[in-house]
Every structure is written in structure tokens, then in C-alpha cells.
Write a protein that holds these residues in place. Structure first.
Motif, PDB file in Angstrom:
ATOM      1  N   ILE A 299       9.068  25.985 -16.673  1.00  0.00           N
ATOM      2  CA  ILE A 299       9.895  25.190 -17.573  1.00  0.00           C
ATOM      3  C   ILE A 299       9.194  25.344 -18.950  1.00  0.00           C
ATOM      4  O   ILE A 299       9.994  26.026 -19.861  1.00  0.00           O
ATOM      5  N   PHE A 300       8.134  24.671 -18.885  1.00  0.00           N
ATOM      6  CA  PHE A 300       7.625  24.741 -20.329  1.00  0.00           C
ATOM      7  C   PHE A 300       7.202  26.319 -20.881  1.00  0.00           C
ATOM      8  O   PHE A 300       7.306  26.699 -22.189  1.00  0.00           O
ATOM      9  N   GLY A 301       7.158  27.068 -19.776  1.00  0.00           N
ATOM     10  CA  GLY A 301       6.639  28.509 -20.047  1.00  0.00           C
ATOM     11  C   GLY A 301       7.757  29.176 -20.611  1.00  0.00           C
ATOM     12  O   GLY A 301       7.375  30.443 -21.023  1.00  0.00           O
ATOM     13  N   SER A 302       8.855  28.757 -20.442  1.00  0.00           N
ATOM     14  CA  SER A 302      10.129  29.629 -20.914  1.00  0.00           C
ATOM     15  C   SER A 302      10.467  28.983 -22.100  1.00  0.00           C
ATOM     16  O   SER A 302      11.325  29.406 -22.852  1.00  0.00           O
ATOM     17  N   GLY A 303       9.619  28.181 -22.849  1.00  0.00           N
ATOM     18  CA  GLY A 303      10.040  27.456 -24.128  1.00  0.00           C
ATOM     19  C   GLY A 303      10.735  26.135 -24.297  1.00  0.00           C
ATOM     20  O   GLY A 303      11.175  25.806 -25.293  1.00  0.00           O
TER      21      GLY A 303
END
Lengths: 747, 219
Positions: free
Chosen positions: A109-113
Motif C-alpha cells: 500500500i505505501f509502496g504505491s504512494g
């Protein structure tokens, strides 16, 4: 080399294909890389063809990326979410298996921003009366709480079921939801020849080697020692990674980003390169290692946790590296983007792997045979009329409320921080789904010491839920999967949210067995038809096969995660009855549906019959009625009828509201059985309560949508009374329901 | 009233405190990085909840050595306000700004739920908008919140009216004497396990926590 390939879990023909692609015998490192990338866990060779059936568009604009997908719920405001399983590791080592499952999905999830704002868990274990199931249940919950609480992402929902079919394979499906400004989302497509490849996060060790290819892509033996393939989670580093990643994305220097999950460095490099149609060259001597003497194939296959890989604009590396330093995270430039489409890996001055990046990312495609299992006809031929009807319905109701599948899950969710981030509007247990307000899209940067708030005036909210009755799926995988979709949507409607989009986590047995693949195929078809009808895009998902041991195979378990939208979050609903004198109404109709019920299982020890039928048009009419009534503020409460039927649903409304009810249920026909009336699980039914003066408004709405509504009775007193069949004090219902799981776990 | 919310790596309620101070109380507020040593512009420091430095050792045991903590000590010594919530309370205890210790919950498990707490002393900068005996509803969320101290310390806490909040009815962690929050002798440092920042807006189910924040602001 062929022997090595087989030991890495590859098939013989896959090995030959590698030789053909390379035009030579692969190196050890190359073989390791192909083995993980082509495994079911990463490349989906056995499921990909069918997954194309799932619809990708709906009412809300979909944002489908490499790792997590999402929807734009308002102009510029994205909700990104995904569910992923961590079944095999959790069976082998429940606490760390579950903890690292959380870590992985949160990085997606945070890897997608997006900023992670909620977690939900869909858990399955064997019979809770057995020590093994209790050990696994306890360990998995402990893993989720230790990791999720520490990183400050609230666990707001989920479900837990117990069934002997999960004895040898528990299921841990973890869903993470994130929020972002759509413009801040980042892809996992590498771009720009010469740009730098930056590794950041934990260092690389020998842990988790072969997690994806060996552990997750084969059946577990009953007594195999696979603990060394499970990794240890480090939530503190994850928390720092969340902040550092979101901060570095704001610099604008990051071109693409991917977490090192399954298959670690291999997948994060070659998949970014392949997606961007570029090449990538990395030098393993630059990778931060825990042990100096690691072999190149070990470095490429390691699944050490809490690591990320970014492609950063040439010349702007220092902006990213300095953020990592401030958060005390290891970071190193390990390579660059090239223009030749090749994945090239160097180690101590030598090229140890060199292959087209695309050839890794494009796993072979298998079309497996499917065959209806023999048990299907047998279990469906069941005729309930031969069963004796119970003599004491109070007793049956109390037994059902104490069934771990129905009983309160407080023991679980009180261990999860579900209020951190101060967005939780409907907490676990209070409604049929979790409801969150949306405060801001991204939170803060210590560097600039400012908060980037989106307009605070918005009343926009979201709801989230997970669902799947695997018993229905066992009896009829297509219908069961359709019901999972319909029920998840119904749950959202019951908190006042409009169902918007789906993530699926498809857990099945060994697909190389035609009966298992048939279950998978039928379930995917079920999800596809239901999502198509209800206009729900499937934006992300994951497949977990081989959930079987020689002694047990799981029921087909297509876990469904769903997001709904509330245009005004203050209009949310909860399930408990609220006010003495409120009218109780049933939206929908009760049939004679005993097949596949929790009642049959708990009282008669049977898992048989046809699951309740599902009429899509009726379902839509019921959902639209309740949603419109909720949005107009007519209702005091709403609760879906699911396991345990009307009687259990009514009991739950009473327990949660701390108030009684007097109800008169009418049979569909005189010959109908009382047990089917009380405990049958007919679909498309919602119990609502509302002030008497609003009943006409409800009836008008229902008529417009074509949904049947029946008045059942009134809220009040301290007892639940149903016809002349049930008459129990609410406090007794409460004790049976709330006490069951703590009692079993303290046994 | 100038607020500073201290951010340790691993803090996770920093954003929640910041949100309430800025958007609910409309007060000026900054994040204060754990390496900051000049806190002179702040009137009130918030040590938020979370897992500072991972808390893989005893909770707060590492954070007390953080560069910012020396400055927090000086800030407190000057009589300015410090409120530690959850992990912040644990850090204040480790730093000896407050007496006693916070042990693992008696149930040995993390516990997250709404509890009721009773205000026992309304004559502090953190409670002057409350009244003695007033019962507040707000969430707890911790694994190590069982307050403990020796008999002499407890006697001193009672004699000096340093017990600011007690659990009312359900004691979720087995705290000695139902203690949910205490202050120092001088009354300018408060530590509490329940989260007033999670109960400051009606949409979240309780506004009872606002009394604590409003006391600080309007004091």
C-alpha cells in the motif's frame, strides 16, 4: 542443473524453457531467479488465464497498478487496497507468519504512494476445541497485534471462522487500505536509462529463502520442518519505512517503487524493469548484507522483510538517501536502469545472471484440467425433511450463539489497536462493516514541519469489510463465491455505505488436481458474474494454492474484501437496536433454506445440502432499499442475516443494543419447518429498526426498488421473544455469545 | 499556547495529537523531532503514544536517552507543561519525571477498548475544566499499562493528590489502585494511559477527552 531446478520447485519443462530462452545452461543465480518468478506465488501461471474474467471497471474510476489497486472516490482522492494471504508461513510459525503477512501487505500500500489507514483480517482455523487450532489462532492474533499495533495502522475489521478443513492449513488473509491524492500515486514501472536503483530498509540475510517458490507453491507435509523459510518481522523498521517512503515520494525524485516481498530482490528488480520495458543492472556487492559470505543466488532469493527498491532520477539520489539516513534506514545505490531490456546481476566483478527482464516477469501459462468432484452430487442430494425438529429452541439459539463461528470476536479485536489514527467511526463488532472518516490524504513531513491536509470540510467516509462463507463454496463454489460478493456488499449497505470495489484473496487446494481446479474455476466465475452484475470492479487480489496436506484440504475459500463509500459519514449505521418502541422490519424474504447452515453443522453435525439460492435482482433491490433509507436517515439500525439466520441476527441486535425485542415471524407456507424459519440462511435479508412514524417512508422506498418488507415486531424490554418458540433474557444471550471464545481459549 | 508534539521514530499517535491541537483546538503546533534540543518556544509538550524506537526493550527505556529528553527535562524544570499519553507516559516514568513503573497488563495481552476514567483531581493545569468525580469515556490501547509503585510512593501520590485519573469500574490492565494517570508534585507534568486525543470529536463516539485539552489551552 536440472536436478537443482527440480529442487527449487521447478518443473522439468520449465527448466528446458529457461535453457531455450538463454540459449545455454543457466547459472545457479539465474535458475534461482526463474524458479521464484515463475512460481505460482509470483507469476500466477496456473490462475492467470481465469483471473482475466474479473471485471476491472465500475461506477468509480479504477486505478489498477502492479501491487495494489484502488478507486478514485472523489476527484483526486484515491483509496488503494489489497488483500493478500500468508497461509503457509502462518501454519508453520503462526506469530511471525501473520506478522510478516501484515508487513508485506502494508508495504504494497505505501509502496504505491498511499498512507495505510486500516487493516482487516480474514482468518480460518481448524476446530477450536483442538489444541493445534488454539495454538495457531492464538499465535496468528498475537502476530497481527504485535505488528499492526506497533506500526500504528488500526485493525478495524475482518472475520474468523473455524472448520476442521483448515486443520492442516490455516488461512491468514490480510487486507490493507490506504488513502492518497491520486496525483501522488507512484507506479512500479522503471523508466529512464541511467536512473539509479536504490535499495533501502533492512539488510539482506539468509531468511526466507524460497518462501514463495517452495513454501507457498506446494502442499505442506504434516510434519515437515519448514520453519527456517519463515521470516521474522520488524515492525519498527516498517513504521520508519512508511514515513521515509511517503516523505521521499514528495521530493518528486522517485520514478518508480516496489517492495521486496515474495522473491525479494529478484521480483522487485525484474518486475519493475519488465513493466517499464527497460533493462536493469545491479551489483550485489552494494547490497547491505547481514552475512558477508552470502552466495549471489541467496541474495537474489532472500525474503528478508522491510526492504524497498526505488528507481530514482539520476543526480537526485542524495535527496532520497538523506531521508533514509534521518530515519536510520540502511540505503544504497545498487544499480541503474539500462536500455537493453536485460536483467543483469553482478557479483564480485562477474556477471552472475543475465536474461531478458520480460522473460522472468512473464511466467509460463498453464491451462489445467477441471473436473467436478464426486462429493458435490452426494452432499447436495441431502433432504432436510428427515431431520428431527428441535424441541427446545431457546437451547438451540444459545448453542448457536456460543458457536465460535457466530460468537463475539471481542477476544480478537480487543487485542488490536482499532482506534489509532482517529478515523474509526464504526469499530469492530458495532456494525456489519468498519466505517472510517477520511481526515486527510497524507499526514506530515517532519522535514518541512507541515501538515498537508486536504480540505477538512468533507464528510466523505469509507467502509470496509471482508467476507466468505466457505461452507457454501464447498457445497457450490460458484454460488458460494457469488454469495460472498453479495454478502460483503450487503454488509457495507448495512453501515450506510455504497459498495464500490473489490479485492479478492483466492485460497484453494492443489490446482494440479482437476477437482480442486474445478472449485477454483467455478469460484472465479462466481465472483466475475456477481461483480459484473453489481458493477463492482476487482482492483487487486492474490491467489494461494496448495492449501492442503495429505490428511486435509481446505474448503474453497475465495475471501472477498470490499470497500464502500459514504458521501456523508455522519449518516452511518450500526447493528444494535437503539430505542424502546422502534419497529423491527425485515427487508427481504425468508425461504426454507437449511442447506449449508451453521445450524445444521452445530446442532446436527452436518455440512450438506444446497447453499441458499441468490437472486441478483432481489439482492440489488434489498440493498438499494436499505442504502437509500440509511442515506435519508430513516433507520435506527441495520443488520444482515447470515450464519444462524434470523434468530441469531435478532439476538445480535439485542445484545449489541442491550435491549430486548418481541417478534412474530411468519412461515412462508404452513408446511415450513420452524428450524428453517429461525435458523435458515436465506440470502438478501436485512433486519432494520426504525421509529414507527418512518415506516411509511421505508415502505415507499422499498416499493420503488421492488423489495419486499415485513414488519416483525418491536424493540423493548429485556427479553428476546420470537413467536412461541424463543423467550430468553438478553443477558443470557449476551453471556453465551460473549463468553464462548474466551472460555475456549482459557481452557 | 504553543504546542510541540515530540516525534520519536516509532511514535504513532503524534499525528492524532497534532490533528486535535491544530484542527479541534485551533492552537499553534509543531512536530518536534527527537533530536531537537531547543524547545524554548513551546508552552506545552506532548509525548505521544506509539512504540518509540520499536520498544523491543521495556517501553520507553530507549526513548529516555533521546537527545530531546534532556530538553524535555529542562522544559519541565522551568514549570512548563508536559503531557505524556500512553507511550509518552511510559517514557516520562522511565525518565523519572514521574514516579513508579508501567508493567505488562495483568491479562498479558494488548488491550484496546473504550474505558471510563474518573477525574480525581481537578486542580491541575490538565484538569481544571473538569470537575472532581467526573467520569470520562475514552479509548485505551496498550500492552504495558499496569501502573505500579511501592507503598511509600503510593502513599505520597495520595497525600499530594497526584493521582489525577482512576479507572471507573473496569480496570483494563490491573493498575495499582486503579490508577490511569498521575502528575508530578508540581502538577506541570501529567502521564496517562488512556487517549484523550482519540476522544475529542463527536464522530469518534466521545468528546470527553476534549476537557483535558481545553484545560491546557484555557487554563
Amino acid at each position: 542443473m536440472l536436478e537443482k531446478a527440480l529442487a527449487l520447485g521447478m518443473k522439468e519443462e520449465e527448466y528446458h524453457r529457461v535453457v531455450e530462452i538463454l540459449g545455454r545452461v543457466p547459472t545457479e543465480t539465474e535458475l534461482a531467479m526463474y524458479s521464484v518468478e515463475w512460481s505460482e506465488h509470483c507469476g500466477y501461471p496456473r490462475s492467470r488465464a481465469l483471473l482475466r474474467l474479473l471485471p476491472r471497471t465500475g461506477k468509480f474510476k479504477t486505478l489498477i497498478g502492479q501491487d495494489a489497486g484502488g478507486i478514485e472516490i472523489a476527484p483526486g482522492l484515491a483509496i488503494v487496497f489489497k488483500m493478500e494471504s500468508h497461509n503457509h508461513p502462518s501454519q508453520v510459525e503462526p506469530k511471525q507468519g501473520a506478522a510478516t503477512g501484515i508487513g508485506g501487505i502494508v508495504r504494497d500500500i505505501f509502496g504505491s504512494g498511499a498512507r495505510p489507514i486500516a487493516l482487516l483480517d480474514s482468518l480460518r482455523f481448524g476446530d477450536l476445541r483442538t489444541p493445534l487450532a488454539r495454538y495457531l489462532f492464538n499465535g496468528v492474533v498475537d502476530g497481527i497485534q504485535s505488528y499492526g499495533n506497533s506500526i500504528g495502522v488500526p485493525t478495524v475489521g475482518g472475520e474468523v471462522y473455524f472448520n476442521e478443513c483448515y486443520r492442516g492449513n490455516c488461512l491468514v488473509g490480510v487486507m490493507c487500505v490506504g488513502v492518497a491524492r491520486a496525483e501522488d500515486l507512484i507506479s512500479a514501472r522503471a523508466r529512464g536509462v541511467g536512473n539509479s536503483v536504490i535499495y533501502f530498509g533492512n539488510s539482506t540475510g539468509r531468511d526466507g529463502i524460497g518462501g514463495a517458490s517452495i513454501l507457498a507453491s506446494h502442499e505442506l507435509g504434516e510434519d515437515e520442518e519448514k520453519r527456517p523459510t519463515v521470516q521474522i518481522g520488524d515492525p519498527f523498521t516498517e513504521k520508519c519505512l512508511i514515513e521515509a517512503t511517503l516523505e521521499m515520494l514528495r521530493t518528486g525524485a522517485v520514478v518508480s517503487l516496489k517492495d521486496m516481498g515474495a522473491a525479494g530482490l529478484t521480483c522487485s528488480t525484474c518486475e519493475q524493469a519488465a513493466a517499464g520495458e527497460v533493462g536493469m543492472e545491479i551489483d550485489l556487492d552494494q547490497v547491505p548484507l547481514r552475512e558477508a559470505d552470502m552466495e549471489p543466488w541467496e541474495i537474489m532469493m532472500s525474503e528478508s522483510q522491510e526492504r524497498m527498491l526505488a528507481v530514482v532520477e539520476k543526480g537526485r539520489e542524495e535527496e532520497v538517501l538523506s531521508i533514509c539516513r534521518r530515519w536510520d534506514l540502511g540505503a544504497a545505490v545498487i544499480g541503474q536502469v539500462t536500455g537493453d531490456g536485460m536483467m543483469r546481476v553482478r557479483h564480485r566483478g562477474k556477471v552472475v545472471a543475465e536474461m531478458p527482464a520480460k522473460s522472468l516477469a512473464e511466467a509460463p501459462l498453464y491451462h489445467l484440467p477441471a473436473e467436478e468432484p464426486a462429493y458435490i452430487k452426494q452432499v447436495r442430494s441431502f433432504d432436510p425433511s428427515q431431520l428431527p425438529e428441535p424441541s427446545d429452541y431457546n437451547d438451540v439459539l444459545l448453542k448457536l450463539l456460543a458457536s465460535p463461528n457466530i460468537a463475539s470476536k471481542e477476544w480478537v479485536f480487543h487485542q488490536y489497536d482499532h482506534t489509532v489514527q482517529t478515523n474509526t467511526v464504526v469499530a469492530p463488532g458495532k456494525g456489519d462493516a468498519a466505517v472510517l472518516r477520511l481526515k486527510f490524504s497524507d499526514q506530515f513531513s517532519v522535514a518541512s514541519n507541515q501538515s498537508r491536509l486536504t480540505p477538512h470540510a468533507s464528510r466523505l467516509g469509507i467502509a470496509a469489510v471482508t467476507d466468505c462463507n466457505a461452507r457454501y463454496c464447498y457445497l457450490d463454489p460458484c454460488l458460494g463465491a457469488q454469495i460472498a460478493v453479495a454478502e460483503a456488499a450487503r454488509n457495507l449497505v448495512c453501515v450506510g455505505a455504497e459498495p464500490a470495489a473489490v479485492t479478492d484473496c483466492l485460497c484453494f487446494g492443489n490446482p494440479e488436481k482437476p477437482e480442486r481446479f474445478w472449485q477454483f474455476k467455478r469460484a472465479v466465475e462466481g465472483i466475475a458474474t456477481a461483480c459484473e452484475f453489481f458493477d463492482l470492479p476487482v482492483v487487486s487480489g492474490n491467489v494461494s494454492f496448495y492449501n492442503e496436506t495429505p490428511a486435509s484440504v481446505i474448503h474453497p475459500s475465495p475471501l472477498i474484501g470490499m470497500i464502500g463509500v459514504l458521501s456523508d459519514v455522519t449518516q452511518h449505521l450500526t447493528l444494535g437496536f437503539k430505542r424502546e418502541g422502534d419497529i423491527i422490519a425485515l427487508v427481504g424474504e425468508t425461504g426454507d433454506d437449511l442447506g449449508g447452515t451453521e445450524y445444521l453443522h452445530v446442532i446436527h453435525g452436518l455440512e450438506v445440502g444446497a447453499p441458499p439460492s441468490l437472486d441478483f435482482e432481489r439482492e440489488r433491490a434489498v440493498q438499494r432499499t436499505v442504502l437509500e433509507a440509511a442515506q435519508k436517515g430513516l433507520l435506527s439500525s441495520a443488520h444482515d442475516c447470515s450464519e444462524g439466520g434470523l434468530a441469531v441476527a435478532l439476538a445480535e441486535c439485542c445484545i449489541e443494543g442491550g435491549i430486548g425485542a418481541a417478534v412474530e415471524l411468519r412461515k412462508r407456507q404452513d408446511t415450513s419447518r420452524n428450524d428453517a424459519l429461525l435458523f435458515g440462511e436465506s440470502q438478501s435479508r436485512i433486519i432494520v429498526s426504525l421509529p414507527e412514524q418512518r415506516v411509511n417512508d421505508l415502505l415507499n422506498i422499498a416499493q420503488q426498488h421492488g423489495a419486499p418488507v415485513t414488519m416483525l415486531g418491536k424493540v423493548g424490554g429485556q427479553r428476546l421473544r420470537v413467536n412461541d418458540l424463543i423467550d430468553v433474557d438478553v443477558s443470557a444471550l449476551d453471556r453465551a455469545w460473549r463468553g464462548a471464545i474466551p472460555c475456549l481459549m482459557n481452557a | 499556547m504553543n504546542f510541540g508534539v515530540v516525534v520519536f521514530p516509532g511514535s504513532n499517535c503524534d499525528v492524532d495529537a497534532y490533528h486535535v491541537i491544530k484542527n479541534v483546538l485551533a492552537q499553534p503546533v509543531d512536530y518536534v523531532w527527537h533530536q531537537e534540543t531547543n524547545l524554548s518556544k513551546y508552552d506545552c509538550l506532548v509525548l505521544p503514544g506509539g512504540f518509540s524506537y520499536g520498544d523491543y526493550l521495556r517501553c520507553g527505556a530507549i526513548a529516555r536517552f533521546s537527545p530531546v529528553m534532556q530538553a524535555v527535562q529542562e522544559h519541565a524544570a522551568r514549570g512548563k507543561l508536559v503531557i505524556g499519553i500512553c507511550n509518552g507516559f511510559q517514557i516520562l516514568v522511565e525518565a523519572r519525571l514521574l514516579p513508579g513503573a508501567l508493567l505488562k497488563n495483568v491479562g498479558q495481552r494488548f488491550v484496546c477498548k473504550f474505558v471510563r476514567i474518573r477525574c480525581e483531581n481537578d486542580d491541575t493545569p490538565f484538569t481544571r475544566r473538569l470537575t472532581k468525580g467526573q467520569v470520562l469515556s475514552m479509548p485505551v490501547a496498550h500492552g504495558e499499562g499496569c501502573y505500579y509503585c511501592d507503598a511509600a510512593t503510593l502513599a505520597a501520590l495520595k497525600a499530594n493528590h497526584q493521582i489525577v485519573f482512576r479507572y471507573d469500574g473496569d480496570n483494563p490492565n490491573g493498575s495499582l489502585d486503579d490508577i490511569a494517570g498521575i502528575c508530578n508534585r508540581e502538577r506541570n507534568v501529567l502521564g496517562m494511559m488512556p487517549h484523550p486525543e482519540r476522544a475529542a470529536e463527536a464522530i469518534l463516539g466521545s468528546v470527553d477527552g476534549r476537557g483535558v485539552w481545553e484545560s491546557i489551552v484555557q487554563g
